[in-house]
Design a protein around this motif. Sequence first.
Motif, PDB file in Angstrom:
ATOM      1  N   ASN A 172      -8.839   4.805   0.139  1.00  0.00           N
ATOM      2  CA  ASN A 172      -8.650   3.868  -0.524  1.00  0.00           C
ATOM      3  C   ASN A 172      -7.122   2.564  -0.218  1.00  0.00           C
ATOM      4  O   ASN A 172      -6.314   3.751   0.539  1.00  0.00           O
ATOM      5  N   LEU A 173      -7.318   2.039   0.223  1.00  0.00           N
ATOM      6  CA  LEU A 173      -6.245   0.933   0.931  1.00  0.00           C
ATOM      7  C   LEU A 173      -4.997   0.008  -0.733  1.00  0.00           C
ATOM      8  O   LEU A 173      -6.098  -0.335  -0.770  1.00  0.00           O
ATOM      9  N   ASN A 174      -3.688   0.342  -1.040  1.00  0.00           N
ATOM     10  CA  ASN A 174      -3.130  -0.362  -1.926  1.00  0.00           C
ATOM     11  C   ASN A 174      -2.125  -0.314  -1.070  1.00  0.00           C
ATOM     12  O   ASN A 174      -1.404  -0.316  -0.023  1.00  0.00           O
ATOM     13  N   HIS A 175      -0.956  -1.972  -1.805  1.00  0.00           N
ATOM     14  CA  HIS A 175       0.149  -1.610  -1.553  1.00  0.00           C
ATOM     15  C   HIS A 175       0.734  -1.333  -3.050  1.00  0.00           C
ATOM     16  O   HIS A 175       0.907  -2.029  -3.904  1.00  0.00           O
ATOM     17  N   ASP A 176       1.868  -0.989  -2.853  1.00  0.00           N
ATOM     18  CA  ASP A 176       2.659  -0.493  -3.415  1.00  0.00           C
ATOM     19  C   ASP A 176       3.765  -1.343  -4.307  1.00  0.00           C
ATOM     20  O   ASP A 176       4.809  -1.492  -3.183  1.00  0.00           O
ATOM     21  N   THR A 177       3.555  -1.852  -4.530  1.00  0.00           N
ATOM     22  CA  THR A 177       5.227  -3.638  -4.602  1.00  0.00           C
ATOM     23  C   THR A 177       6.046  -2.922  -5.488  1.00  0.00           C
ATOM     24  O   THR A 177       7.134  -3.145  -4.520  1.00  0.00           O
ATOM     25  N   ASP A 178       6.190  -1.584  -6.111  1.00  0.00           N
ATOM     26  CA  ASP A 178       7.155  -1.418  -6.790  1.00  0.00           C
ATOM     27  C   ASP A 178       8.501  -0.753  -5.552  1.00  0.00           C
ATOM     28  O   ASP A 178       9.115  -0.989  -5.379  1.00  0.00           O
ATOM     29  N   LYS A 179       8.187  -0.236  -4.575  1.00  0.00           N
ATOM     30  CA  LYS A 179       8.210   0.323  -3.908  1.00  0.00           C
ATOM     31  C   LYS A 179       8.363  -0.021  -2.297  1.00  0.00           C
ATOM     32  O   LYS A 179       8.534   0.367  -0.763  1.00  0.00           O
ATOM     33  N   GLU A 180       7.598  -1.272  -2.329  1.00  0.00           N
ATOM     34  CA  GLU A 180       6.997  -1.944  -1.016  1.00  0.00           C
ATOM     35  C   GLU A 180       6.393  -1.545   0.368  1.00  0.00           C
ATOM     36  O   GLU A 180       7.438  -0.826   1.393  1.00  0.00           O
ATOM     37  N   GLN A 181       5.301  -0.619  -0.151  1.00  0.00           N
ATOM     38  CA  GLN A 181       5.139   0.749   0.948  1.00  0.00           C
ATOM     39  C   GLN A 181       3.718   0.239   1.087  1.00  0.00           C
ATOM     40  O   GLN A 181       2.843  -0.180  -0.564  1.00  0.00           O
ATOM     41  N   TRP A 182       2.740   0.477   2.526  1.00  0.00           N
ATOM     42  CA  TRP A 182       1.280   0.173   2.572  1.00  0.00           C
ATOM     43  C   TRP A 182       0.796   1.874   2.298  1.00  0.00           C
ATOM     44  O   TRP A 182       1.797   3.178   2.291  1.00  0.00           O
ATOM     45  N   VAL A 183       0.010   2.470   0.721  1.00  0.00           N
ATOM     46  CA  VAL A 183      -0.768   3.477   0.924  1.00  0.00           C
ATOM     47  C   VAL A 183      -2.372   3.754   0.929  1.00  0.00           C
ATOM     48  O   VAL A 183      -2.466   2.180   0.868  1.00  0.00           O
ATOM     49  N   ILE A 184      -2.216   5.020   1.096  1.00  0.00           N
ATOM     50  CA  ILE A 184      -3.876   5.398   2.366  1.00  0.00           C
ATOM     51  C   ILE A 184      -4.071   6.421   1.061  1.00  0.00           C
ATOM     52  O   ILE A 184      -3.340   7.525   1.888  1.00  0.00           O
TER      53      ILE A 184
END
Length: 535
Positions: free
Chosen positions: A443-455
Amino acid sequence: MFRAFLGLWLLVFIPLCFLLFPSRYSPIQWFNHHIEQERYIHLYGGTMTLLEEQLLMQPKVAWPKEIAQTSRYFGYELSLLKLSELSLSKSQRTALFEGDILFINAEPEYLLKLLPKSDWVIRLYVDITQSEDIDRSSSGTIYLLRKAFEQTPIPQWQALVQRFSPQFQMRLQKESDIEFTTSEQAQWDKTNSFWRFDATHQLIFYIATPEKGTTLVVSSLPYSSRTPMVLLAIILMFVFLISAGMFFWSYPLWRDLKRLSKSTILFGQGNLSIRAPIPKVTVVANLSQQFNQMAQRIEQTVQSQRILTNAIAHDLRQPLHRMRYAFEILNTPSLTESERTRYQQSIEHSIQDLDHLIDQTLQLSRYDHDREQIRFSEQVLSHLLQKECDHVALANPSLFVTFNVESLVQTQTAWIDPTAIRRAVNNLLSNACRYAATSIAINLNHDTDKEQWVIDVHDDGPGIPPEYREQIFNPFIQLNNASRTKETGHGLGLAIVQQIARWHHGQVAVRDSPMGGACFTLRWPCHPESLLVSN
């Protein structure tokens, strides 16, 4: 410590003394003289011109008398002097002869002007003189003392003297016992009183009493707080306070630097666990913190290298032993063809195992130290991950591989090292394929709260117990101490992923997956500024 303090002390007070010492080389004195001269000449220039014109209208013999009469209307002392009575430099005399008004920056300050075609000089004080200061400050006290004696019968004067002596240190003295100077006699004749300084710079007043021939002698405190001894005491107090402030500032600095120096020496001698103390309030707190962080990184690197070296030696020994045994068997004459082929394949597998170990070790070393190989660029992250998923699906047809990405980030670009991220994802997928039962998911996500890319990489395998979740990211560590082979790996894949995450200022962690197995999460900041600064 004392050498550094002495250097700082001299650095502060030598320029200070140079600036404050009344010398023509002092810029402050020169600046003050220049400003005062411009101001007073501008203020009193017209007055000097009026005095000059008034005197030139009369004969020279009448000039002293005219000045004496005119001085009564001035708030400051006005006098007429012979040029020979003044101590002037050659340049000052030249200025007077050229008709200029001369400013003398003395105590008190005064102006001079030479009258044309004469050797008479007008002197006008622009500040109160010592005599005027004393006369003004003492006139009221003298009046009250005279009045007190006038209102007291003569037989009671001694009692009056004793009553006021604690405040004024007064006594009665015969006038005939006093030796007058010319100026004191003139002052006595004029005001029935005069003053003088004794040997200890104590101000003594002589006051005529109602009884002729009897004089009241009054000793006051020193004339002014600007006496040499008082000035010296003030200067010494100033120097002491500044020196004390410098000492209490430099001593903690010297102490903390000495502690840091001692820690540095011990660290350089091989004590990698040493750390510098970090005081709460000190100018070297940041330096100590940076030293401790550096020492921590070096200690971790040395420990990692030690573990890596030991593990490499351990992993090299097994394939080398297999190869040596195989070569010894191959030299046996009675060996059949099938047995010879089997041992040759064993040698080939051992060589492949060594090659794989060396390749993984070099990759770990690259992502741990080789900062010159960093190649960050803008990449569409979803496209990169899709390609890796396709490769894994082709290589593992028995597994069901799915790739999930948020619609908002399908076309967004990320600031990454594409080669490093591809290797990290490949290692995570390979690890998932090794333990998955039927399926894996990425899964590829964008954590808007921490401004991070998440795999997130999920599998439906047996999972990882909590007590092993920190250890598996160390080099050459596998669960249950499983034997490391080319098929099972050498325990370097997750260590490489961790180094790549740190490379991107991110982190990697493991947790339970909703699919029943393990979920590895790789995350790093979206903004490229933090990566550009360090890389």
